[in-house]
Enzyme design. Structure first.
Site, short mmCIF file in Angstrom:
data_model
loop_
_atom_site.label_atom_id
_atom_site.label_comp_id
_atom_site.label_asym_id
_atom_site.label_seq_id
_atom_site.Cartn_x
_atom_site.Cartn_y
_atom_site.Cartn_z
N ASN A 65 0.87 -1.40 -0.12
CA ASN A 65 0.19 -0.15 -0.12
C ASN A 65 0.81 1.37 -0.05
O ASN A 65 2.16 1.03 0.06
CB ASN A 65 -0.81 -0.15 1.23
CG ASN A 65 -0.27 -0.16 2.34
OD1 ASN A 65 0.53 0.90 2.89
ND2 ASN A 65 -0.16 -1.26 3.34
N PHE A 105 -4.33 3.82 14.69
CA PHE A 105 -4.71 4.66 13.71
C PHE A 105 -5.89 4.26 13.13
O PHE A 105 -5.88 2.87 12.91
CB PHE A 105 -3.45 5.14 12.63
CG PHE A 105 -2.73 6.20 13.33
CD1 PHE A 105 -1.74 6.01 14.48
CD2 PHE A 105 -2.75 7.58 12.73
CE1 PHE A 105 -0.92 6.91 14.68
CE2 PHE A 105 -1.93 8.56 13.23
CZ PHE A 105 -0.80 8.25 14.22
N1 CTP Z 1 -3.65 -2.64 12.21
C1 CTP Z 1 -2.93 -3.65 12.89
N2 CTP Z 1 -2.85 -5.01 12.37
C2 CTP Z 1 -3.68 -5.34 11.02
C3 CTP Z 1 -4.43 -4.07 10.51
C4 CTP Z 1 -4.58 -2.90 11.15
O1 CTP Z 1 -2.37 -3.69 13.63
N3 CTP Z 1 -3.60 -6.27 10.46
C5 CTP Z 1 -3.84 -1.43 12.94
C6 CTP Z 1 -3.07 -0.34 12.52
O2 CTP Z 1 -1.90 -0.18 12.38
C7 CTP Z 1 -4.00 0.67 12.80
C8 CTP Z 1 -5.31 0.09 13.10
O3 CTP Z 1 -5.17 -1.12 13.24
O4 CTP Z 1 -3.63 1.25 13.88
C9 CTP Z 1 -6.64 0.37 12.23
O5 CTP Z 1 -6.01 -0.07 10.94
P1 CTP Z 1 -7.29 0.31 9.63
O6 CTP Z 1 -6.64 -0.08 8.42
O7 CTP Z 1 -7.66 1.44 9.67
O8 CTP Z 1 -8.22 -0.71 10.00
P2 CTP Z 1 -8.56 -2.02 9.51
O9 CTP Z 1 -8.45 -3.22 10.60
O10 CTP Z 1 -7.87 -2.49 8.40
O11 CTP Z 1 -10.11 -2.13 9.45
P3 CTP Z 1 -11.01 -1.75 8.09
O12 CTP Z 1 -10.23 -2.50 6.98
O13 CTP Z 1 -12.31 -2.31 8.61
O14 CTP Z 1 -11.01 -0.20 7.93
#
Ligand code: CTP
Length: 485
Positions: free
Chosen positions: A294, A409
């Site tokens: 990403n 975040f």
């Molecule tokens: N995060 C994490 N591990 C993952 C996914 C996300 O630690 N596998 C953490 C990110 O570092 C961030 C938070 O979770 O602090 C939210 O990430 P975000 O991408 O906004 O959320 P998602 O879990 O991907 O939720 P969605 O796709 O439903 O928005």
């Protein structure tokens, strides 16, 4: 000096709590007992010294025990009269070990003197093959010490005093050998003996051949030292004097200065707290040459790690592949996949603070191919089977050694605050920084700016659009308040 007078001199019980990282009841207990616990005395002594109050570091009284009657301070004891002559500026003990980078220590001493730091220098025998004690003394304005068994050196400044009177010990450059000696507690010369005897924070700036740095022995020693609270700055990557290329160059003097500054007594509001920060994207391999990624640049996570380190926290920065250079004074763990990031994050526990700023890939490829996937003649495209990655933030939030403060975040494109509130509860985080990544005119990924809301159990707070650096600073202010610092 009685304990009540010391607490008053340090600005009252709240200041003492902040200095020692303890709660109000601990300070009441110290008062009731009439003394500070042994581990706290060096800090109290340093803080009093910073305020111009000179006491004995062991008893915190104005008189040193067994103060000798003769004029020359005794070897290995603390002489109150000598201490009272110390300058008020912080005392840095710089240990220079052997290696071609030793010449850069001269520049480092100059930069330290620019800041009016009192610089004492210990050189190893091999350091003297590269630069001379004479040039070091000319720049530091002090005697340079190098011999554990020198009667003159010991009479003038015993090795225990050298170790005790330092506010910060900086080892620059540090060889692999000196790191190994520190890791195993060897004390066969003045430098290693002082390092074993000091209670001051220690900062290591390694410099060595890239293969020596990458060697598992050196990496294991580094990890061991970090676990004991020793800080590292660098090494940097680039061309080496030995003709090779890779990680092993001494960090720039300005970065060593910044990392030293953070360790000076009273300088860091987060002194001594352990923090783990995830940053950047993850790369999830499809085959031997392709991956799913990403656009995260790592700017926000790196800025947070730098701001934490500047406030004296012991920071482990776990970063996916980014162009952003690692900030000075943090322990960098480079990873590629979400699973590697999770392993590294859990290895950094226990920790006081966890900040998950990484844009972790939600999925990895279940049918990853070890070889490059070839195009088929019939024009049929391959199908990728995806599996969900571990949620690092949720795992840390529900871990049995959960950090006291867990921050995540939430990157959202719509209903930013509502979605982030729900995400905070779902993932078990204490705070969520929600950012709107859906603004076409102000993209967040790769940008220096970020528009965020802070979501806590108390509600939602919109922060003005400021740089990622300022967001990091703002967050550190909030963390300092949370920890009563
Ligand atoms: N995060 C994490 N591990 C993952 C996914 C996300 O630690 N596998 C953490 C990110 O570092 C961030 C938070 O979770 O602090 C939210 O990430 P975000 O991408 O906004 O959320 P998602 O879990 O991907 O939720 P969605 O796709 O439903 O928005």
């Amino acid at each position: 000096m009685g304990i009540d007078a010391i607490i008053d001199a340090l600005g009252g019980p709240t200041q003492v709590q902040a200095l020692l990282g303890v709660g109000p009841s601990a300070v009441s207990n110290y008062r009731a007992r009439g003394q500070f616990p042994e581990y706290a005395r060096v800090r109290v002594w340093q803080a009093l010294k910073a305020r111009g109050i000179m006491v004995d570091p062991e008893t915190l009284s104005f008189e040193a025990p067994n103060t000798p009657q003769q004029d020359t301070p005794q070897i290995g004891t603390t002489d109150a009269r000598a201490i009272s002559k110390l300058p008020l500026e912080p005392t840095i003990l710089l240990i220079i070990s052997g290696g071609i980078a030793a010449y850069k220590a001269l520049e480092l001493i100059r930069r330290m003197r620019d800041r009016h730091w009192h610089v004492r220098v210990v050189m190893t025998a091999s350091a003297q093959q590269f630069i001379t004690p004479l040039s070091v003394s000319a720049l530091s304005g002090n005697t340079t010490y190098h011999d554990l068994f020198s009667l003159t050196d010991e009479a003038e400044m015993g090795h225990i005093r050298l170790a005790r009177e330092a506010d910060v010990v900086v080892v620059a450059p540090s060889t692999a050998n000196l790191m190994a000696k520190m890791a195993y507690g060897l004390a066969d010369d003045l430098a290693s003996t002082v390092l074993l005897a000091t209670g001051a924070p220690v900062l290591i700036a390694p410099a060595m051949n890239p293969f020596m740095w990458a060697n598992p022995a050196t990496q294991t020693n580094k990890k061991l030292l970090q676990q004991r609270g020793v800080r590292f700055v660098g090494p940097d990557s680039g061309d080496m004097a030995c003709g090779e290329d890779g990680a092993g160059r001494l960090a720039e003097p300005k970065d060593i200065i910044t990392a030293t500054e953070a360790l000076l007594p009273g300088n860091g509001r987060l002194n001594g707290l352990k923090a783990v920060v995830t940053s950047g994207p993850t790369h999830e391999p499809i085959d031997a040459v392709r991956y799913i990624a990403n656009r995260s640049s790592g700017k926000q996570g790196h800025a947070i790690a730098a701001a934490l380190a500047k406030e004296g926290a012991i920071v482990t920065l776990i970063s996916g592949p980014v162009d952003e250079p690692p900030p000075g004074g943090v322990a960098l763990v480079s990873v590629k996949t979400a699973r590697e990031m999770e392993t590294a994050a859990l290895a950094a526990l226990p920790s006081d603070i966890a900040i998950c700023a990484a844009a972790v890939g939600d999925f990895s490829v279940a049918n990853e191919s070890a070889q490059k996937i070839k195009k088929s003649d019939d024009g049929e495209a391959p199908t990728l089977a995806l599996r969900q990655n571990p949620d690092i933030l949720a795992t840390i939030s529900h871990h049995q050694v959960r950090p006291r403060l867990v921050i995540g975040f939430a990157a959202e494109t719509e209903n930013v605050v509502d979605y982030a509130m729900a995400k905070r509860l779902r993932k078990g985080a204490d705070w969520m920084l929600a950012n709107d990544v859906g603004q076409a005119d102000a993209p967040v990924f790769g940008s220096d700016y970020n528009l965020v809301h802070l979501i806590t159990a108390m509600g939602n707070e919109a922060w003005p659009e400021v740089s990622k650096q300022e967001i990091a600073n703002h967050l550190i202010d909030r963390i300092a308040t949370e920890f009563n610092r």
